[in-house]
Design a protein around this motif. Sequence first.
Motif, PDB file in Angstrom:
ATOM      1  N   LEU A  41      -0.938   8.052  -9.154  1.00 33.95           N
ATOM      2  CA  LEU A  41      -0.919   8.726  -7.863  1.00 33.95           C
ATOM      3  C   LEU A  41      -0.308   7.843  -6.783  1.00 33.95           C
ATOM      4  O   LEU A  41       0.500   8.303  -5.974  1.00 33.95           O
ATOM      5  CB  LEU A  41      -2.340   9.137  -7.476  1.00 33.95           C
ATOM      6  CG  LEU A  41      -2.496  10.139  -6.375  1.00 33.95           C
ATOM      7  CD1 LEU A  41      -1.840  11.452  -6.755  1.00 33.95           C
ATOM      8  CD2 LEU A  41      -3.959  10.364  -6.073  1.00 33.95           C
ATOM      9  N   ILE A  42      -0.657   6.582  -6.785  1.00 30.80           N
ATOM     10  CA  ILE A  42      -0.102   5.650  -5.804  1.00 30.80           C
ATOM     11  C   ILE A  42       1.401   5.496  -6.007  1.00 30.80           C
ATOM     12  O   ILE A  42       2.184   5.515  -5.046  1.00 30.80           O
ATOM     13  CB  ILE A  42      -0.824   4.289  -5.876  1.00 30.80           C
ATOM     14  CG1 ILE A  42      -2.246   4.425  -5.331  1.00 30.80           C
ATOM     15  CG2 ILE A  42      -0.057   3.223  -5.110  1.00 30.80           C
ATOM     16  CD1 ILE A  42      -3.120   3.218  -5.573  1.00 30.80           C
ATOM     17  N   VAL A  48       7.436   9.524  -3.171  1.00 29.11           N
ATOM     18  CA  VAL A  48       7.591  10.783  -2.430  1.00 29.11           C
ATOM     19  C   VAL A  48       7.644  10.534  -0.927  1.00 29.11           C
ATOM     20  O   VAL A  48       8.501  11.083  -0.227  1.00 29.11           O
ATOM     21  CB  VAL A  48       6.451  11.767  -2.783  1.00 29.11           C
ATOM     22  CG1 VAL A  48       6.408  12.930  -1.816  1.00 29.11           C
ATOM     23  CG2 VAL A  48       6.614  12.271  -4.196  1.00 29.11           C
ATOM     24  N   CYS A  49       6.728   9.720  -0.418  1.00 28.41           N
ATOM     25  CA  CYS A  49       6.722   9.460   1.026  1.00 28.41           C
ATOM     26  C   CYS A  49       7.974   8.708   1.463  1.00 28.41           C
ATOM     27  O   CYS A  49       8.507   8.955   2.546  1.00 28.41           O
ATOM     28  CB  CYS A  49       5.464   8.683   1.415  1.00 28.41           C
ATOM     29  SG  CYS A  49       3.971   9.674   1.328  1.00 28.41           S
ATOM     30  N   ALA A  80       7.412  11.048  10.741  1.00 35.64           N
ATOM     31  CA  ALA A  80       6.222  10.271  11.063  1.00 35.64           C
ATOM     32  C   ALA A  80       5.134  10.478  10.013  1.00 35.64           C
ATOM     33  O   ALA A  80       4.453   9.525   9.611  1.00 35.64           O
ATOM     34  CB  ALA A  80       5.703  10.651  12.443  1.00 35.64           C
ATOM     35  N   VAL A  81       4.968  11.711   9.541  1.00 32.37           N
ATOM     36  CA  VAL A  81       3.994  11.973   8.478  1.00 32.37           C
ATOM     37  C   VAL A  81       4.379  11.210   7.214  1.00 32.37           C
ATOM     38  O   VAL A  81       3.519  10.603   6.552  1.00 32.37           O
ATOM     39  CB  VAL A  81       3.897  13.485   8.182  1.00 32.37           C
ATOM     40  CG1 VAL A  81       3.112  13.757   6.917  1.00 32.37           C
ATOM     41  CG2 VAL A  81       3.261  14.203   9.341  1.00 32.37           C
ATOM     42  N   ALA A  87       2.612   4.154   4.520  1.00 28.57           N
ATOM     43  CA  ALA A  87       1.730   3.041   4.892  1.00 28.57           C
ATOM     44  C   ALA A  87       0.369   3.169   4.204  1.00 28.57           C
ATOM     45  O   ALA A  87      -0.180   2.184   3.696  1.00 28.57           O
ATOM     46  CB  ALA A  87       1.559   2.991   6.408  1.00 28.57           C
ATOM     47  N   ILE A  88      -0.160   4.383   4.155  1.00 28.53           N
ATOM     48  CA  ILE A  88      -1.458   4.595   3.516  1.00 28.53           C
ATOM     49  C   ILE A  88      -1.383   4.303   2.022  1.00 28.53           C
ATOM     50  O   ILE A  88      -2.273   3.651   1.465  1.00 28.53           O
ATOM     51  CB  ILE A  88      -1.961   6.027   3.783  1.00 28.53           C
ATOM     52  CG1 ILE A  88      -2.358   6.175   5.247  1.00 28.53           C
ATOM     53  CG2 ILE A  88      -3.129   6.380   2.873  1.00 28.53           C
ATOM     54  CD1 ILE A  88      -2.645   7.594   5.664  1.00 28.53           C
ATOM     55  N   THR A  89      -0.320   4.750   1.362  1.00 31.70           N
ATOM     56  CA  THR A  89      -0.215   4.493  -0.074  1.00 31.70           C
ATOM     57  C   THR A  89      -0.025   3.010  -0.368  1.00 31.70           C
ATOM     58  O   THR A  89      -0.522   2.512  -1.386  1.00 31.70           O
ATOM     59  CB  THR A  89       0.930   5.281  -0.723  1.00 31.70           C
ATOM     60  OG1 THR A  89       2.146   5.014  -0.036  1.00 31.70           O
ATOM     61  CG2 THR A  89       0.639   6.757  -0.726  1.00 31.70           C
ATOM     62  N   ARG A  90       0.677   2.297   0.493  1.00 32.42           N
ATOM     63  CA  ARG A  90       0.820   0.850   0.284  1.00 32.42           C
ATOM     64  C   ARG A  90      -0.519   0.141   0.445  1.00 32.42           C
ATOM     65  O   ARG A  90      -0.838  -0.781  -0.310  1.00 32.42           O
ATOM     66  CB  ARG A  90       1.853   0.239   1.243  1.00 32.42           C
ATOM     67  CG  ARG A  90       3.279   0.758   1.071  1.00 32.42           C
ATOM     68  CD  ARG A  90       3.785   0.792  -0.360  1.00 32.42           C
ATOM     69  NE  ARG A  90       3.700  -0.495  -1.023  1.00 32.42           N
ATOM     70  CZ  ARG A  90       3.666  -0.660  -2.333  1.00 32.42           C
ATOM     71  NH1 ARG A  90       3.704   0.362  -3.132  1.00 32.42           N
ATOM     72  NH2 ARG A  90       3.576  -1.855  -2.859  1.00 32.42           N
ATOM     73  N   LEU A  91      -1.326   0.560   1.437  1.00 29.03           N
ATOM     74  CA  LEU A  91      -2.662  -0.022   1.599  1.00 29.03           C
ATOM     75  C   LEU A  91      -3.548   0.317   0.401  1.00 29.03           C
ATOM     76  O   LEU A  91      -4.305  -0.532  -0.082  1.00 29.03           O
ATOM     77  CB  LEU A  91      -3.308   0.478   2.890  1.00 29.03           C
ATOM     78  CG  LEU A  91      -2.715  -0.080   4.180  1.00 29.03           C
ATOM     79  CD1 LEU A  91      -3.304   0.630   5.383  1.00 29.03           C
ATOM     80  CD2 LEU A  91      -2.961  -1.573   4.269  1.00 29.03           C
TER      81      LEU A  91
END
Length: 120
Positions: A41-42, A48-49, A80-81, A87-91
């Motif tokens: 998923l990550i 995708v992002c 922006a989304v 950023a969220i997936t990298r974290l």
Amino acid sequence: MGLIARLSRIVPLVILLAVVAAIIYLVVTYRHSPARAKEVLIQVFTWVCGVLSALFGVASVYAFFDNAPAVLDLTLSFMAVGLVGLAITRLCNRRFLKHNPHYRKKRLAATTHRRWPWQR
């Protein structure tokens, strides 16, 4: 009020990404394990992002030069989304690898293959 209007336009994209994430997670969990599902998923959402951000970035540049402020506003919101999702997936990836170090990619040992005429 303008911020709420912008956020309401990106809700379908966020819902679509959440549904795709749930489907991927359920399928990979069924086939392998929850840890493997999180890793997949990550990886998928990082890709995708990144692609979404790039595509909407190109569309934003095109809208800017085409002098279309409504399209520019929409594409910048979508970009922006994508960037926030990236950023969220990298974290999440960093946290996942912290708790599951065996999923890190290991370095491969260098090997030398001798070829003709130096074979011995």
